[in-house]
Design an enzyme around this catalytic site. Structure first.
Site, PDB file in Angstrom:
ATOM      1  N   ASP A   3      51.295  32.177  38.793  1.00 32.72           N
ATOM      2  CA  ASP A   3      50.889  30.962  38.077  1.00 32.72           C
ATOM      3  C   ASP A   3      51.998  30.482  37.138  1.00 32.72           C
ATOM      4  OD1 ASP A   3      49.157  28.928  37.454  1.00 32.72           O
ATOM      5  OD2 ASP A   3      48.017  30.074  35.977  1.00 32.72           O
ATOM      6  N   ASN A  43      42.755  24.702  45.016  1.00 30.55           N
ATOM      7  CA  ASN A  43      44.026  23.962  44.932  1.00 30.55           C
ATOM      8  C   ASN A  43      44.075  22.755  45.873  1.00 30.55           C
ATOM      9  OD1 ASN A  43      46.041  26.961  44.370  1.00 30.55           O
ATOM     10  ND2 ASN A  43      45.186  25.562  42.857  1.00 30.55           N
TER      11      ASN A  43
HETATM   12  C1  IPE Z   1      45.560  30.391  40.699  1.00 31.87           C
HETATM   13  O1  IPE Z   1      46.246  29.503  39.907  1.00 31.87           O
HETATM   14  C2  IPE Z   1      45.867  30.122  42.139  1.00 31.87           C
HETATM   15  C3  IPE Z   1      47.212  30.462  42.575  1.00 31.87           C
HETATM   16  C4  IPE Z   1      48.128  31.034  41.860  1.00 31.87           C
HETATM   17  C5  IPE Z   1      47.497  30.127  43.938  1.00 31.87           C
HETATM   18  P1  IPE Z   1      45.577  28.129  39.398  1.00 31.87           P
HETATM   19  O2  IPE Z   1      46.609  27.440  38.593  1.00 31.87           O
HETATM   20  O3  IPE Z   1      45.016  27.387  40.543  1.00 31.87           O
HETATM   21  O4  IPE Z   1      44.375  28.674  38.506  1.00 31.87           O
HETATM   22  P2  IPE Z   1      43.592  27.987  37.315  1.00 31.87           P
HETATM   23  O5  IPE Z   1      43.246  26.606  37.751  1.00 31.87           O
HETATM   24  O6  IPE Z   1      44.499  27.993  36.130  1.00 31.87           O
HETATM   25  O7  IPE Z   1      42.406  28.874  37.093  1.00 31.87           O
HETATM   26  C1  IPE Z   2      51.039  28.160  40.516  1.00 32.54           C
HETATM   27  O1  IPE Z   2      51.541  27.309  39.563  1.00 32.54           O
HETATM   28  C2  IPE Z   2      51.209  27.644  41.914  1.00 32.54           C
HETATM   29  C3  IPE Z   2      49.959  27.259  42.574  1.00 32.54           C
HETATM   30  C4  IPE Z   2      48.765  27.304  42.067  1.00 32.54           C
HETATM   31  C5  IPE Z   2      50.077  26.758  43.922  1.00 32.54           C
HETATM   32  P1  IPE Z   2      50.690  26.081  38.993  1.00 32.54           P
HETATM   33  O2  IPE Z   2      51.047  24.878  39.821  1.00 32.54           O
HETATM   34  O3  IPE Z   2      49.270  26.389  38.901  1.00 32.54           O
HETATM   35  O4  IPE Z   2      51.343  25.934  37.560  1.00 32.54           O
HETATM   36  P2  IPE Z   2      50.598  25.546  36.207  1.00 32.54           P
HETATM   37  O5  IPE Z   2      49.450  26.467  36.042  1.00 32.54           O
HETATM   38  O6  IPE Z   2      50.174  24.125  36.345  1.00 32.54           O
HETATM   39  O7  IPE Z   2      51.642  25.745  35.147  1.00 32.54           O
HETATM   40 MG    MG Z   3      48.110  27.149  37.410  1.00 30.80          MG
END
Ligand code: IPE
Ligand code: IPE
Ligand code: MG
Length: 247
Positions: free
Chosen positions: A18, A66
């Site tokens: 994340d 996502n």
């Molecule tokens: C979790 O991250 C999913 C992945 C790393 C693929 P998210 O960014 O989607 O999670 P939330 O929304 O902060 O819970």
């Molecule tokens: C994780 O990074 C990647 C995926 C969930 C695909 P994020 O895109 O969730 O990054 P933040 O949480 O917005 O910083």
């Molecule tokens: Mg995230």
């Protein structure tokens, strides 16, 4: 260099990767640049795990939730995934890494599904490490899928209710055949599971770091493993029982 005990390595490491978006924001870049940078971290962590002798690495790359992100971002992530697999397949074979996918593969764009199937086929014989990619993955969907399979077997008279044990249920999940994670790492400081491996993490050691995923590297991985090794995994027993000092 973190001191880690090579004899006490986690067998299975799972990572919630994340923070790509926050990394990009900090640098005044768009979110997609964060994902591009995140791919380098993926490469480094896979190599480090393979070198250390980790047997299973599960990476949460894309959740079912996502899909609700802006189409442009979803398309970019799918493109990066396909490009990564095409570029790295040869290297995976050389390093004896087998690709496995958990999640609703059927939700992915057809060309990505094809690339995934080709990569799984080419790495089928490799037994040095399993790279388990969670794609269009959700823990609740995985559990429901298992329940539906068991109910179908029940209707056909193939299973009795009392035969459904923890072991048998585990074998109905997408992770069948893969032992539960020993260590779960989440980057970017959020203390939540976000629908990842809900069943499998019953006794997994959790490690949360503030480091954003694109900045996560070999050193950070070693730090997480060292922390894991400092814990006493009791599985409900007492410390005395574990150390053979039961009064
Ligand atoms: C979790 O991250 C999913 C992945 C790393 C693929 P998210 O960014 O989607 O999670 P939330 O929304 O902060 O819970
Ligand atoms: C994780 O990074 C990647 C995926 C969930 C695909 P994020 O895109 O969730 O990054 P933040 O949480 O917005 O910083
Ligand atoms: Mg995230």
């Amino acid at each position: 260099m973190e001191d880690i005990d090579k004899e006490k390595l986690p067998h299975h490491i799972a990572i919630i990767m994340d923070g790509n978006g926050r990394w990009a924001k900090k640098k005044l870049l768009n979110r997609i640049s964060g994902h591009v940078k995140g791919v380098n971290a993926v490469r480094e962590v896979i190599t480090a795990c393979r070198e250390l002798g980790i047997k299973v690495l599960t990476l949460y790359a894309f959740s079912i939730e996502n899909w609700k992100r802006p189409a442009e971002e979803v398309d970019a992530l799918m493109g990066l995934l396909k490009e990564y697999l095409q570029k790295e397949c040869e290297e995976m074979v050389q390093n004896n890494i087998r690709l496995n996918v958990i999640g609703r593969i059927e939700d992915l764009p057809p060309d990505v599904q094809t690339t995934l199937r080709e990569t799984m086929e080419k790495t089928r014989q490799d037994d040095g490490m399993i790279l388990n990619l969670a794609l269009s993955y959700g823990g609740r969907s995985e559990i429901l899928h298992a329940v539906q399979g068991i109910l179908a077997d029940f209707q056909r008279g193939k299973v009795k209710p009392e035969e459904i044990t923890v072991q048998r249920f585990s074998q109905c999940l997408w992770t069948r055949g893969i032992p539960d994670p020993d260590l779960l790492i989440r980057t970017s400081g959020e203390f939540r599971i976000s629908n990842f491996l809900l069943w499998q993490i019953a006794y997994t050691e959790l490690y949360v770091t503030d480091t954003l995923w694109p900045d996560f590297d070999r050193q950070e991985l070693l730090k997480a493993i060292a922390d894991y090794q400092s814990r006493e995994r009791r599985f409900g027993l007492t410390s005395e029982q574990l150390n053979g000092r039961e009064e």
